[in-house]
Design an enzyme around this catalytic site. Structure first.
Site, PDB file in Angstrom:
ATOM      1  N   GLY A   1       0.828  -1.206   0.000  1.00  0.00           N
ATOM      2  CA  GLY A   1       0.000   0.000   0.000  1.00  0.00           C
ATOM      3  C   GLY A   1       0.860   1.253   0.000  1.00  0.00           C
TER       4      GLY A   1
ATOM      5  N   ARG B   1       0.854  -5.020  -5.866  1.00  0.00           N
ATOM      6  CA  ARG B   1       0.947  -6.268  -5.106  1.00  0.00           C
ATOM      7  C   ARG B   1       1.021  -7.359  -6.173  1.00  0.00           C
ATOM      8  NH1 ARG B   1      -3.023  -3.553  -1.062  1.00  0.00           N
ATOM      9  NH2 ARG B   1      -1.634  -3.193   0.675  1.00  0.00           N
TER      10      ARG B   1
ATOM     11  N   ASP C   1       5.311  -4.936   6.091  1.00  0.00           N
ATOM     12  CA  ASP C   1       5.700  -6.306   6.446  1.00  0.00           C
ATOM     13  C   ASP C   1       5.763  -7.257   5.256  1.00  0.00           C
ATOM     14  OD1 ASP C   1       6.320  -6.662   9.013  1.00  0.00           O
ATOM     15  OD2 ASP C   1       4.290  -7.158   9.705  1.00  0.00           O
TER      16      ASP C   1
ATOM     17  N   THR D   1       4.485   2.402   5.626  1.00  0.00           N
ATOM     18  CA  THR D   1       3.072   1.996   5.711  1.00  0.00           C
ATOM     19  C   THR D   1       2.380   2.937   6.687  1.00  0.00           C
ATOM     20  OG1 THR D   1       1.500   0.358   6.571  1.00  0.00           O
ATOM     21  CG2 THR D   1       3.736   0.212   7.411  1.00  0.00           C
TER      22      THR D   1
ATOM     23  N   ASP E   1       0.126   2.079   8.631  1.00  0.00           N
ATOM     24  CA  ASP E   1      -0.377   1.303   9.771  1.00  0.00           C
ATOM     25  C   ASP E   1       0.534   1.311  10.996  1.00  0.00           C
ATOM     26  OD1 ASP E   1      -2.446   0.559   8.057  1.00  0.00           O
ATOM     27  OD2 ASP E   1      -1.390  -1.250   7.406  1.00  0.00           O
TER      28      ASP E   1
ATOM     29  N   ASP F   1       2.571  -0.861  11.752  1.00  0.00           N
ATOM     30  CA  ASP F   1       2.453  -2.208  12.333  1.00  0.00           C
ATOM     31  C   ASP F   1       3.675  -3.086  12.049  1.00  0.00           C
ATOM     32  OD1 ASP F   1       2.054  -2.456   9.616  1.00  0.00           O
ATOM     33  OD2 ASP F   1       0.362  -3.840   9.782  1.00  0.00           O
TER      34      ASP F   1
ATOM     35  N   ARG G   1     -17.312  15.526  14.399  1.00  0.00           N
ATOM     36  CA  ARG G   1     -17.758  15.916  15.741  1.00  0.00           C
ATOM     37  C   ARG G   1     -18.740  17.092  15.650  1.00  0.00           C
ATOM     38  NH1 ARG G   1     -16.325  15.393  20.938  1.00  0.00           N
ATOM     39  NH2 ARG G   1     -14.454  14.216  20.513  1.00  0.00           N
TER      40      ARG G   1
ATOM     41  N   GLY H   1      -5.616   0.357   9.466  1.00  0.00           N
ATOM     42  CA  GLY H   1      -4.574  -0.124  10.376  1.00  0.00           C
ATOM     43  C   GLY H   1      -4.298  -1.610  10.206  1.00  0.00           C
ATOM     44  N   ARG H   2      -4.986  -2.224   9.245  1.00  0.00           N
ATOM     45  CA  ARG H   2      -4.893  -3.680   9.067  1.00  0.00           C
ATOM     46  C   ARG H   2      -5.214  -4.382  10.384  1.00  0.00           C
ATOM     47  NH1 ARG H   2       0.028  -6.575   6.236  1.00  0.00           N
ATOM     48  NH2 ARG H   2       1.119  -5.360   7.804  1.00  0.00           N
TER      49      ARG H   2
ATOM     50  N   HIS I   1     -23.091  14.310  22.531  1.00  0.00           N
ATOM     51  CA  HIS I   1     -22.668  13.585  21.318  1.00  0.00           C
ATOM     52  C   HIS I   1     -21.572  12.591  21.699  1.00  0.00           C
ATOM     53  CE1 HIS I   1     -19.737  16.908  21.527  1.00  0.00           C
ATOM     54  NE2 HIS I   1     -18.902  15.937  21.197  1.00  0.00           N
TER      55      HIS I   1
HETATM   56  O1  F6P Z   1      -1.477  -1.315   4.823  1.00  0.00           O
HETATM   57  C1  F6P Z   1      -2.092  -0.114   4.465  1.00  0.00           C
HETATM   58  C2  F6P Z   1      -3.571  -0.313   4.285  1.00  0.00           C
HETATM   59  O2  F6P Z   1      -4.151   0.933   3.932  1.00  0.00           O
HETATM   60  C3  F6P Z   1      -4.301  -0.917   5.482  1.00  0.00           C
HETATM   61  O3  F6P Z   1      -4.557   0.009   6.498  1.00  0.00           O
HETATM   62  C4  F6P Z   1      -5.527  -1.476   4.832  1.00  0.00           C
HETATM   63  O4  F6P Z   1      -6.024  -2.566   5.559  1.00  0.00           O
HETATM   64  C5  F6P Z   1      -5.031  -1.924   3.484  1.00  0.00           C
HETATM   65  O5  F6P Z   1      -3.819  -1.222   3.242  1.00  0.00           O
HETATM   66  C6  F6P Z   1      -5.983  -1.662   2.347  1.00  0.00           C
HETATM   67  O6  F6P Z   1      -5.438  -2.225   1.218  1.00  0.00           O
HETATM   68  P1  F6P Z   1      -5.923  -1.919  -0.269  1.00  0.00           P
HETATM   69  O7  F6P Z   1      -5.254  -0.656  -0.719  1.00  0.00           O
HETATM   70  O8  F6P Z   1      -5.469  -3.089  -1.047  1.00  0.00           O
HETATM   71  O9  F6P Z   1      -7.420  -1.755  -0.235  1.00  0.00           O
END
Ligand code: F6P
Length: 328
Positions: free
Chosen positions: A19, A80, A111, A133, A135, A137, A162, A178-179, A224
């Site tokens: 991504g 990918r 990763d 990334t 994320d 992560d 908000r 955030g995966r 809210h």
């Molecule tokens: O890893 C980055 C990310 O945006 C994640 O947060 C999300 O789950 C995923 O990629 C979405 O992937 P795609 O671009 O293939 O929809």
């Protein structure tokens, strides 16, 4: 200190994989400029590993990367690649690097991209990994390129939500990316003063942590509610429906989605990406390949590829404790 056993690399390739993330361009630019500074030939490889195995690459000069620092996305594009995951695809990638005389490939990605880099390294093509990334992560680094921009984008969007939630006395349920990790949701939740944040790193009892907490807040006069859910924890549409059905509080779901991946990178992402890009090149210049560039204790360092891949991290108990004090 370089000795006769230290490899002398003269040419590198740089690619972005998985991504996209804001700041990837800043990282590419840093690799190109530092590479040229040290007298290396730098190839920009288009469309990630897919472009590598197809030989889609060109020499980049300092001029080629001007006006890229402030741009979101990745001008090299990313992909990918299914073919790259096969043995045949990996062999093609390694031999294509030989055809162009690329000694080391700098991989900017997450990763999954690192696993691809490890596969290349095992087949004799040296690599350097740069964490890219939104994320955050990746277990071997405190920080990933794009994370800061994505959080700021989400924070600004939630500030807007908000306003309207407050005008209508509604509950706004916002799903963030955030995966499988909740880093974005956790920090954005704190920055936006969310009433409830649901993340994979924290167990949730829906009746107690969501429904009861909201009803008690309503009884205290709250007008809210902002509920943030990490995509790896649940579905905003389903959660909003459940809240409305159980509490009678009107709820609306927003899935922020890919808007979190776009936009001009923040200062932090530009600066971190620039430092990391230079570090990657300096590893190559020192003959140290198969490294992962990482942030440890706020400093940019590099780690052994195999060791780095085995490292893990999570949101600390202290972080969760502070967030708990500040919620509702
Ligand atoms: O890893 C980055 C990310 O945006 C994640 O947060 C999300 O789950 C995923 O990629 C979405 O992937 P795609 O671009 O293939 O929809």
């Amino acid at each position: 200190m370089a000795d006769s056993a230290t490899p002398r690399y003269t040419s590198i390739g740089v690619l972005t994989s998985g991504g996209d993330a804001p700041g990837m361009n800043a990282a590419i630019r840093a690799v190109v400029r530092a590479g040229n500074y040290y007298g290396l030939r730098v190839y920009g490889i288009h469309k990630g590993y897919h472009g590598l195995l197809r030989g889609e690459m060109e020499v980049l000069t300092n001029r080629s990367v001007s006006e890229t620092l402030q741009r979101g996305g990745t001008f090299l594009q990313t992909a990918r690649s299914k073919e790259f995951m096969t043995e045949d695809g990996l062999q093609k990638a390694v031999s294509m690097a030989r055809v162009f005389g690329v000694d080391v490939v700098v991989v900017i990605g997450g990763d999954g991209s690192y696993r691809g880099a490890l596969d290349l390294s095992k087949r004799g093509l040296p690599v350097i990994g740069l964490p890219g990334t939104i994320d955050n992560d990746i277990g071997n680094t405190e920080y990933t390129i794009g994370y800061d921009t994505a959080m700021n984008t989400a924070m600004q969007a939630i500030d807007k939500l908000r306003d309207t939630a407050s005008s209508h006395e509604r509950c706004s349920v916002i799903e963030l990316m955030g995966r499988g990790a909740g880093y974005i949701a956790h920090n954005v939740g704190m920055a936006c003063g969310a009433e409830i944040v649901l993340i994979p790193e924290k167990e949730t009892d829906f009746d107690r942590d969501v429904l009861k907490a909201m009803l008690e807040a309503r009884n205290r006069g709250k007008k809210h509610y902002i509920v943030i859910v990490a995509e790896g924890k649940g579905d905003a549409v389903e959660i909003a429906a459940r809240i409305e059905a159980s509490t009678g509080i009107e709820a609306r779901a927003t899935i922020l989605g890919h808007i979190q991946r776009g936009g001009s990178p923040t200062l932090r992402d530009r600066v971190m990406a620039s430092h990391m890009g230079v570090r990657a090149v300096e590893c190559v210049v020192q003959g140290r390949a198969d490294r992962i560039v990482s942030v440890q204790g706020g400093k940019v360092v590099d780690l052994d590829l195999q060791e780095a891949m085995a490292m893990t991290k999570t949101i600390s108990e202290e972080e969760l404790r502070v967030a708990q004090i500040l919620s509702l």
